[in-house]
Motif scaffolding. Structure first.
Motif, PDB file in Angstrom:
ATOM      1  N   MET A   1       1.939  15.940 -13.239  1.00  0.00           N
ATOM      2  CA  MET A   1       0.643  15.375 -13.562  1.00  0.00           C
ATOM      3  C   MET A   1       0.700  13.852 -13.627  1.00  0.00           C
ATOM      4  N   VAL A   2       1.772  13.320 -14.238  1.00  0.00           N
ATOM      5  CA  VAL A   2       1.908  11.868 -14.370  1.00  0.00           C
ATOM      6  C   VAL A   2       2.055  11.225 -13.000  1.00  0.00           C
ATOM      7  N   SER A   3       2.785  11.876 -12.108  1.00  0.00           N
ATOM      8  CA  SER A   3       2.972  11.299 -10.775  1.00  0.00           C
ATOM      9  C   SER A   3       1.660  11.288  -9.979  1.00  0.00           C
ATOM     10  N   ILE A   4       0.796  12.260 -10.216  1.00  0.00           N
ATOM     11  CA  ILE A   4      -0.509  12.288  -9.541  1.00  0.00           C
ATOM     12  C   ILE A   4      -1.369  11.121 -10.021  1.00  0.00           C
ATOM     13  N   VAL A   5      -1.336  10.869 -11.328  1.00  0.00           N
ATOM     14  CA  VAL A   5      -2.111   9.760 -11.886  1.00  0.00           C
ATOM     15  C   VAL A   5      -1.583   8.438 -11.364  1.00  0.00           C
ATOM     16  N   ARG A   6      -0.263   8.268 -11.333  1.00  0.00           N
ATOM     17  CA  ARG A   6       0.329   7.036 -10.802  1.00  0.00           C
ATOM     18  C   ARG A   6      -0.017   6.854  -9.332  1.00  0.00           C
ATOM     19  N   GLY A   7       0.046   7.929  -8.579  1.00  0.00           N
ATOM     20  CA  GLY A   7      -0.293   7.854  -7.159  1.00  0.00           C
ATOM     21  C   GLY A   7      -1.749   7.463  -6.953  1.00  0.00           C
ATOM     22  N   ALA A   8      -2.630   8.042  -7.758  1.00  0.00           N
ATOM     23  CA  ALA A   8      -4.049   7.703  -7.659  1.00  0.00           C
ATOM     24  C   ALA A   8      -4.281   6.244  -8.055  1.00  0.00           C
ATOM     25  N   MET A   9      -3.561   5.781  -9.060  1.00  0.00           N
ATOM     26  CA  MET A   9      -3.700   4.389  -9.496  1.00  0.00           C
ATOM     27  C   MET A   9      -3.239   3.421  -8.404  1.00  0.00           C
ATOM     28  N   ILE A  10      -2.177   3.771  -7.730  1.00  0.00           N
ATOM     29  CA  ILE A  10      -1.679   2.934  -6.635  1.00  0.00           C
ATOM     30  C   ILE A  10      -2.685   2.903  -5.496  1.00  0.00           C
ATOM     31  N   VAL A  11      -3.263   4.052  -5.168  1.00  0.00           N
ATOM     32  CA  VAL A  11      -4.248   4.113  -4.084  1.00  0.00           C
ATOM     33  C   VAL A  11      -5.476   3.281  -4.432  1.00  0.00           C
ATOM     34  N   VAL A  12      -5.967   3.412  -5.658  1.00  0.00           N
ATOM     35  CA  VAL A  12      -7.149   2.649  -6.080  1.00  0.00           C
ATOM     36  C   VAL A  12      -6.853   1.152  -6.053  1.00  0.00           C
ATOM     37  N   THR A  13      -5.667   0.765  -6.502  1.00  0.00           N
ATOM     38  CA  THR A  13      -5.291  -0.653  -6.487  1.00  0.00           C
ATOM     39  C   THR A  13      -5.210  -1.180  -5.067  1.00  0.00           C
ATOM     40  N   LEU A  14      -4.644  -0.411  -4.157  1.00  0.00           N
ATOM     41  CA  LEU A  14      -4.570  -0.846  -2.759  1.00  0.00           C
ATOM     42  C   LEU A  14      -5.952  -0.959  -2.128  1.00  0.00           C
ATOM     43  N   VAL A  15      -6.842  -0.035  -2.460  1.00  0.00           N
ATOM     44  CA  VAL A  15      -8.218  -0.112  -1.953  1.00  0.00           C
ATOM     45  C   VAL A  15      -8.900  -1.369  -2.503  1.00  0.00           C
ATOM     46  N   CYS A  16      -8.681  -1.669  -3.776  1.00  0.00           N
ATOM     47  CA  CYS A  16      -9.259  -2.880  -4.367  1.00  0.00           C
ATOM     48  C   CYS A  16      -8.729  -4.135  -3.681  1.00  0.00           C
ATOM     49  N   TRP A  17      -7.424  -4.169  -3.385  1.00  0.00           N
ATOM     50  CA  TRP A  17      -6.874  -5.319  -2.665  1.00  0.00           C
ATOM     51  C   TRP A  17      -7.505  -5.438  -1.279  1.00  0.00           C
ATOM     52  N   GLY A  18      -7.704  -4.323  -0.608  1.00  0.00           N
ATOM     53  CA  GLY A  18      -8.333  -4.351   0.710  1.00  0.00           C
ATOM     54  C   GLY A  18      -9.751  -4.892   0.642  1.00  0.00           C
ATOM     55  N   MET A  19     -10.539  -4.419  -0.341  1.00  0.00           N
ATOM     56  CA  MET A  19     -11.909  -4.912  -0.489  1.00  0.00           C
ATOM     57  C   MET A  19     -11.923  -6.394  -0.842  1.00  0.00           C
ATOM     58  N   SER A  20     -11.029  -6.810  -1.719  1.00  0.00           N
ATOM     59  CA  SER A  20     -10.977  -8.214  -2.121  1.00  0.00           C
ATOM     60  C   SER A  20     -10.654  -9.117  -0.939  1.00  0.00           C
ATOM     61  N   LEU A  21      -9.653  -8.745  -0.167  1.00  0.00           N
ATOM     62  CA  LEU A  21      -9.278  -9.567   0.979  1.00  0.00           C
ATOM     63  C   LEU A  21     -10.372  -9.585   2.035  1.00  0.00           C
ATOM     64  N   TYR A  22     -11.038  -8.467   2.226  1.00  0.00           N
ATOM     65  CA  TYR A  22     -12.130  -8.397   3.197  1.00  0.00           C
ATOM     66  C   TYR A  22     -13.277  -9.322   2.792  1.00  0.00           C
ATOM     67  N   LYS A  23     -13.624  -9.313   1.513  1.00  0.00           N
ATOM     68  CA  LYS A  23     -14.715 -10.161   1.039  1.00  0.00           C
ATOM     69  C   LYS A  23     -14.295 -11.629   0.978  1.00  0.00           C
ATOM     70  N   LEU A  24     -13.032 -11.906   0.702  1.00  0.00           N
ATOM     71  CA  LEU A  24     -12.558 -13.296   0.731  1.00  0.00           C
ATOM     72  C   LEU A  24     -12.660 -13.875   2.137  1.00  0.00           C
ATOM     73  N   ARG A  25     -12.445 -13.051   3.120  1.00  0.00           N
ATOM     74  CA  ARG A  25     -12.606 -13.489   4.509  1.00  0.00           C
ATOM     75  C   ARG A  25     -14.064 -13.861   4.763  1.00  0.00           C
ATOM     76  N   ASP A  26     -14.978 -13.056   4.252  1.00  0.00           N
ATOM     77  CA  ASP A  26     -16.402 -13.378   4.386  1.00  0.00           C
ATOM     78  C   ASP A  26     -16.759 -14.653   3.631  1.00  0.00           C
ATOM     79  N   LEU A  27     -16.157 -14.845   2.466  1.00  0.00           N
ATOM     80  CA  LEU A  27     -16.439 -16.036   1.680  1.00  0.00           C
ATOM     81  C   LEU A  27     -15.922 -17.290   2.377  1.00  0.00           C
ATOM     82  N   ALA A  28     -14.801 -17.183   3.078  1.00  0.00           N
ATOM     83  CA  ALA A  28     -14.273 -18.336   3.813  1.00  0.00           C
ATOM     84  C   ALA A  28     -15.248 -18.771   4.907  1.00  0.00           C
ATOM     85  N   ARG A  29     -16.003 -17.852   5.437  1.00  0.00           N
ATOM     86  CA  ARG A  29     -16.988 -18.175   6.477  1.00  0.00           C
ATOM     87  C   ARG A  29     -18.276 -18.739   5.898  1.00  0.00           C
TER      88      ARG A  29
END
Length: 106
Positions: A1-29
């Motif tokens: 159970m703990v490994s599932i939660v950690r895995g989900a947390m890692i996935v959510v964090t990676l998705v957040c990094w992807g969204m942040s970088l995508y929007k930072l690219r838009d902000l640079a423009r």
């Protein structure tokens, strides 16, 4: 159970990094876009807050203060909430009154 939660947390964090970088690219423009600035600040704050959570014990040990990383994470979450509120205010209008309202609420 703990490994599932950690895995989900890692996935959510990676998705957040992807969204942040995508929007930072838009902000640079388009640097003058106030709603986009607020959105980028909100995304970066919550992304950093989620990123430091797995490293909290090491951060506390490095700083030598108990729960310092939790304090940093909570401050980043408050910054995210403030930036998200500014984003929503800027979506309604972009006049001088809205800018004053954002500054007052911040």
């Amino acid at each position: 159970m703990v490994s599932i939660v950690r895995g989900a947390m890692i996935v959510v964090t990676l998705v957040c990094w992807g969204m942040s970088l995508y929007k930072l690219r838009d902000l640079a423009r388009d640097r003058g876009n106030l709603p986009l600035r607020a959105l980028c600040l909100a995304l970066l704050a919550i992304t950093l807050s989620m990123t430091i959570q797995p490293f909290m014990p090491r951060i506390d040990q490095f700083l030598g203060v108990l729960d310092a990383a939790r304090l940093i994470s909570n401050c980043l979450s408050l910054l995210c909430a403030t930036a998200a509120q500014a984003f929503l205010l800027y979506l309604t209008s972009d006049d001088a009154e809205t800018r004053r309202s954002v500054r007052r609420r911040s």
